[in-house]
Design an enzyme around this catalytic site. Sequence first.
Site, PDB file in Angstrom:
ATOM      1  N   GLU A  49       0.882  -1.176   0.000  1.00 17.06           N
ATOM      2  CA  GLU A  49       0.000   0.000   0.000  1.00 17.06           C
ATOM      3  C   GLU A  49       0.911   1.215   0.000  1.00 17.06           C
ATOM      4  O   GLU A  49       1.746   1.367   0.903  1.00 17.06           O
ATOM      5  CB  GLU A  49      -0.898   0.004   1.236  1.00 17.06           C
ATOM      6  CG  GLU A  49      -1.862   1.171   1.260  1.00 17.06           C
ATOM      7  CD  GLU A  49      -2.324   1.490   2.659  1.00 17.06           C
ATOM      8  OE1 GLU A  49      -2.322   2.686   3.024  1.00 17.06           O
ATOM      9  OE2 GLU A  49      -2.672   0.548   3.392  1.00 17.06           O
ATOM     10  N   CYS A  83      -3.445   7.197   5.379  1.00 14.77           N
ATOM     11  CA  CYS A  83      -3.407   6.870   3.951  1.00 14.77           C
ATOM     12  C   CYS A  83      -4.716   7.229   3.267  1.00 14.77           C
ATOM     13  O   CYS A  83      -4.773   7.308   2.037  1.00 14.77           O
ATOM     14  CB  CYS A  83      -3.086   5.398   3.760  1.00 14.77           C
ATOM     15  SG  CYS A  83      -3.972   4.290   4.857  1.00 14.77           S
TER      16      CYS A  83
END
Length: 526
Positions: free
Chosen positions: A265, A302
Amino acid sequence: MKINGTMLIGKEEVRGTEGTMRAFNPAIGAVLEGDFGVGTDAEVNRACLLAQQAFDSYRETDAATRARFLRSIARGISDLGDTLIVRASEETGLPKGRIEGERGRTVAQLELFASIVSDGRWIGATLDSALPDRKPQPRPDLRLRRIALGPVAVFAASNFPLAFSVAGGDTASALAAGCPVVVKAHSSHLGTSELVGRAIQKAIAECGLPEGVFSLLIGHGNTMGQALVSHPAIKAVGFTGSRRGGLSLMRTAANRPEPIPVYAEMSSVNPVFFFPSALDKKAEALAKGFIDSVTLGVGQFCTNPGIALGIEGDGFQQFSRFAAEELSTRSAATMLSPGIHSAYRSGLERLRQAKGVSNLAEVEPGQGSCLGTPALFAVTGKQLLAEPELAEEVFGPASVLISCENLEEMHAIAEQLSGQLTASLFIEEQDIEAARTLVPTLERKVGRIIFNQYPTGVEVSYAMVHGGPFPATSDSRTTSVGAGAIERFLRPVAYQNMPSALMPAALQDANPMKIWRLQDGQLERQ
């Protein structure tokens, strides 16, 4: 519990000999007491070989044992009490309340995967009965189950010292799948990592598991990371961090004699689309909620909304004004590390210097170490289409408002965006048809489409997807949060005409595990 500055390799404590590292308190700008020995390739090799030796035994542990192991880790983390909370807060500058909440999420993740292991559906047990009389050719007895990939290398994240770290989602899902784990501690959370690592080490001993099921390494990012991903015993990688770091690991994994998957990620600006009727009805409330999301955790999520789009008009103008006013009431706050703070300042400067970008609001820096100053910028949709780099991620409490001439321009910007973790749409009933035309584009671009809520906050559940097309992640078919995370570390194996005496329990005729199975195309649980 005392922090010794050692790595945990299997059941042993090992002091690294390749120099030392020290943790840093970003809130006060001071190095914390105690140093941590840096490991070498020898420690990487030892940890990986132990994981390899443990693999066949651990992957065949029964569901009850594996679930008990995961719950034992959860209990051990809780039992660390204030020792863990204080240390994590010191190493990150995050308030204790945030760390306590993250500890709760970490424990919940482990409990979720314990339940998943017990349920057994993750095995994907499938049985196709033999058809010896079938013409023109008989069909053999075929049975399928999913097994663990092998030892997994996990890289702890900078922005979540617990939930995406040593016992975070990557580790929990890999252990649930039956994969031993070798974790590289993040350099910002050295003491926190050791404390949690000891809880895992203790759980392994309590459950009578092979020592190689878990190891914790300490080392410099690039050097140790490359050695770990290159090791032939490692069969998959879990990573949360920068795009540069993720791409580097992906290249290493792809260039191995045996390439392996990297589940990384990496980056996302998480666009928020504000539709006209929603803005006409509640521009002020939407602006406040938006700034709350932008500045939450000093923007170090994020899923932080890095850009917001609206169609030119009174509604979007009001929203922009309210958002600027709201942001001006916020304060600068401590970021997680000097490195993150420096990168954030560089990102702000890039936007300040960009032609045609307006600085709508920015908070005074204030006094203190590693302070992230909230900021809000504006640009036209036309300019963004011409200069897409204006929508690149700035990791911190900043966002860019984009005024679009019409719905078509909003669509064009959505098409131009790279892969994202999330996209949020704020709509009223009158906006539904306009939103409907945007959804197919977003389905191709993001992992999670959100309506009338902001993206910050990721539920740990069965239906959650925390992933998305590249460069949000390295593999858009997976998720790093939620029940589906276990699938990253499994692969299918078929057994043809296997004698019953050799048959794995999940595929035996009597179904001794009492799990759901697909039997000749019908879902059954005997």
